[in-house]
Design a protein around this motif. Sequence first.
Motif, mmCIF file in Angstrom:
data_model
loop_
_atom_site.group_PDB
_atom_site.id
_atom_site.type_symbol
_atom_site.label_atom_id
_atom_site.label_comp_id
_atom_site.label_asym_id
_atom_site.label_seq_id
_atom_site.Cartn_x
_atom_site.Cartn_y
_atom_site.Cartn_z
ATOM 1 N N LEU A 64 1.741 6.566 -6.934
ATOM 2 C CA LEU A 64 0.612 7.338 -7.438
ATOM 3 C C LEU A 64 0.834 8.833 -7.209
ATOM 4 C CD1 LEU A 64 -2.220 7.436 -8.667
ATOM 5 C CD2 LEU A 64 -3.154 7.070 -6.374
ATOM 6 N N ARG A 65 1.319 9.195 -6.035
ATOM 7 C CA ARG A 65 1.587 10.611 -5.761
ATOM 8 C C ARG A 65 2.581 11.178 -6.760
ATOM 9 N NH1 ARG A 65 5.122 13.851 -4.306
ATOM 10 N NH2 ARG A 65 6.660 12.178 -4.164
ATOM 11 N N SER A 66 3.648 10.432 -7.032
ATOM 12 C CA SER A 66 4.664 10.876 -7.983
ATOM 13 C C SER A 66 4.091 10.984 -9.397
ATOM 14 C CB SER A 66 5.844 9.908 -7.958
ATOM 15 O OG SER A 66 6.815 10.261 -8.910
ATOM 16 N N ALA A 70 0.146 11.893 4.136
ATOM 17 C CA ALA A 70 0.790 13.039 4.780
ATOM 18 C C ALA A 70 1.813 13.689 3.852
ATOM 19 C CB ALA A 70 1.459 12.594 6.078
ATOM 20 N N ASN A 71 2.330 12.927 2.878
ATOM 21 C CA ASN A 71 3.314 13.472 1.933
ATOM 22 C C ASN A 71 2.671 14.227 0.786
ATOM 23 O OD1 ASN A 71 5.474 12.303 3.365
ATOM 24 N ND2 ASN A 71 5.187 10.343 2.310
ATOM 25 N N VAL A 117 0.819 -1.214 0.000
ATOM 26 C CA VAL A 117 0.000 0.000 0.000
ATOM 27 C C VAL A 117 0.850 1.259 0.000
ATOM 28 C CG1 VAL A 117 -1.541 1.369 1.454
ATOM 29 C CG2 VAL A 117 -2.101 -0.996 0.961
ATOM 30 N N GLY A 118 1.818 1.332 0.892
ATOM 31 C CA GLY A 118 2.635 2.535 0.980
ATOM 32 C C GLY A 118 3.373 2.830 -0.305
ATOM 33 N N GLU A 119 3.993 1.809 -0.901
ATOM 34 C CA GLU A 119 4.742 1.997 -2.144
ATOM 35 C C GLU A 119 3.819 2.390 -3.299
ATOM 36 O OE1 GLU A 119 7.929 -0.418 -5.012
ATOM 37 O OE2 GLU A 119 6.924 -1.446 -3.337
ATOM 38 N N ALA A 120 2.641 1.743 -3.359
ATOM 39 C CA ALA A 120 1.697 2.057 -4.437
ATOM 40 C C ALA A 120 1.218 3.503 -4.331
ATOM 41 C CB ALA A 120 0.514 1.102 -4.403
ATOM 42 N N LEU A 121 0.918 3.961 -3.135
ATOM 43 C CA LEU A 121 0.444 5.335 -2.969
ATOM 44 C C LEU A 121 1.539 6.348 -3.258
ATOM 45 C CD1 LEU A 121 -1.877 5.053 0.159
ATOM 46 C CD2 LEU A 121 -2.555 5.506 -2.210
ATOM 47 N N GLU A 122 2.774 6.041 -2.911
ATOM 48 C CA GLU A 122 3.871 6.956 -3.222
ATOM 49 C C GLU A 122 4.084 7.033 -4.735
ATOM 50 O OE1 GLU A 122 6.868 9.619 -3.335
ATOM 51 O OE2 GLU A 122 5.410 9.202 -1.743
#
Length: 413
Positions: free
Chosen positions: A310-312, A411-412, A303-308
């Motif tokens: 996506l953010r990028s 939060a990022n 989850v964390g890697e996928a969301l990061e």
Amino acid sequence: MSQLPRHAVLPLPHLHTATLAIALRGGSRYEEREEAGLTHFLEHMIFRGAGERAGLPELMEAFERVGSEPEAYTSEDAITLVLELDPARLREGAELLADVLLRPTFSEIEAERALILEERLERVDAEGHPADLEDLAMGLAFAGHPLSRSILGRKSTIESVTPADLHRWRERLVQRENVALAVAGPLEPGEAAEQLAPLAALPAGDALPLQPPLPPASGPRTTFHRAEGPQTELRLCFRAPGERDPAFPALCVLVDLLDGGPTSRLPRELVDAGLAYNARAELVALPDGGLVALELAVAHRKVGEALETLRSLLAGLTEGVGGAELERAALRRGHRERLERDDARNQAEWAARRLLYDLDPDPIRARAAEGAVSAEAIAELASTVFAPENLSVAGICSRPATRRAVKAALANW
């Protein structure tokens, strides 16, 4: 013909069947809390007999003589009736749909009530709490607004609706200015409009007002439904311009860049990279606002890697779009336009919806507006839409650690 509701005839001379679509303002946007679900209940009952054809079997036999089985569906701000038929029997189809709108019998309400209650079970958990990802996301993105409520309504409302309630609600919706219709197929516009004459019998009346206004964005916000499963399901919604906004064509292109085909950003950078089993984008379009909704199905540990990622990915859109990417989007748009010209149903439904909210019903002009969008306009819009205050996230997962990972990643943003 001036007594007809707003209407459009879309000639598709190369086809052999036609589609008549009738759209009415309705749905959760126009329902008070105690009325929630009435439009959807009406959708279920609308073909349960009309006029002298008192029951469903008699009415379906009449429809089979002119074309296929009619359909109806409800969205947040409309109910739409669709009939695919023999072009030579357009008038008969219009007569049947006029009967359905003006003289429904609403027979066998208990049978339909049972079906709606079964349908609702697919969207709640064992305790009756909302468990459908789209319902959760709409409830968060438009909190406190009628759009936040499920189109199905509450169990208590479904259980208490009477035929009299449905007749009262139908009378509110079936008003000439609250209706729009479109027909597409091998038809000549003047002759087709004449064949629609039975629908001129709809009573004169105003459209339901587009109220209340949408609430201001107040993100980032999160909500989670706790359910066991091997994946975390997320729906990230960003508030966006509506169909009446001049930026709407750019928004359509932006969503296409995200998920218009196999080379667009979501499938390439999330699915093909092995970070998510499913990643898709959807545009929830309303006249005065909308949502860019991004759905992910991800293994808990990713989850964390996928969301990061996506953010990028989204941040990259704010920095600019290359010519090659825009060219691929233009190719996809051309393919869709050709497909639409072979799809009378798609064109009729789209045009009826557009007319319902006083928008241009011509699909060719809509595609041309998208083709005129510049890379600079896309980057500027992406910077506005993908701002943290526009974001709300609904999730389905059971693990507290996963929910913490989602909040940490956000939060990022």
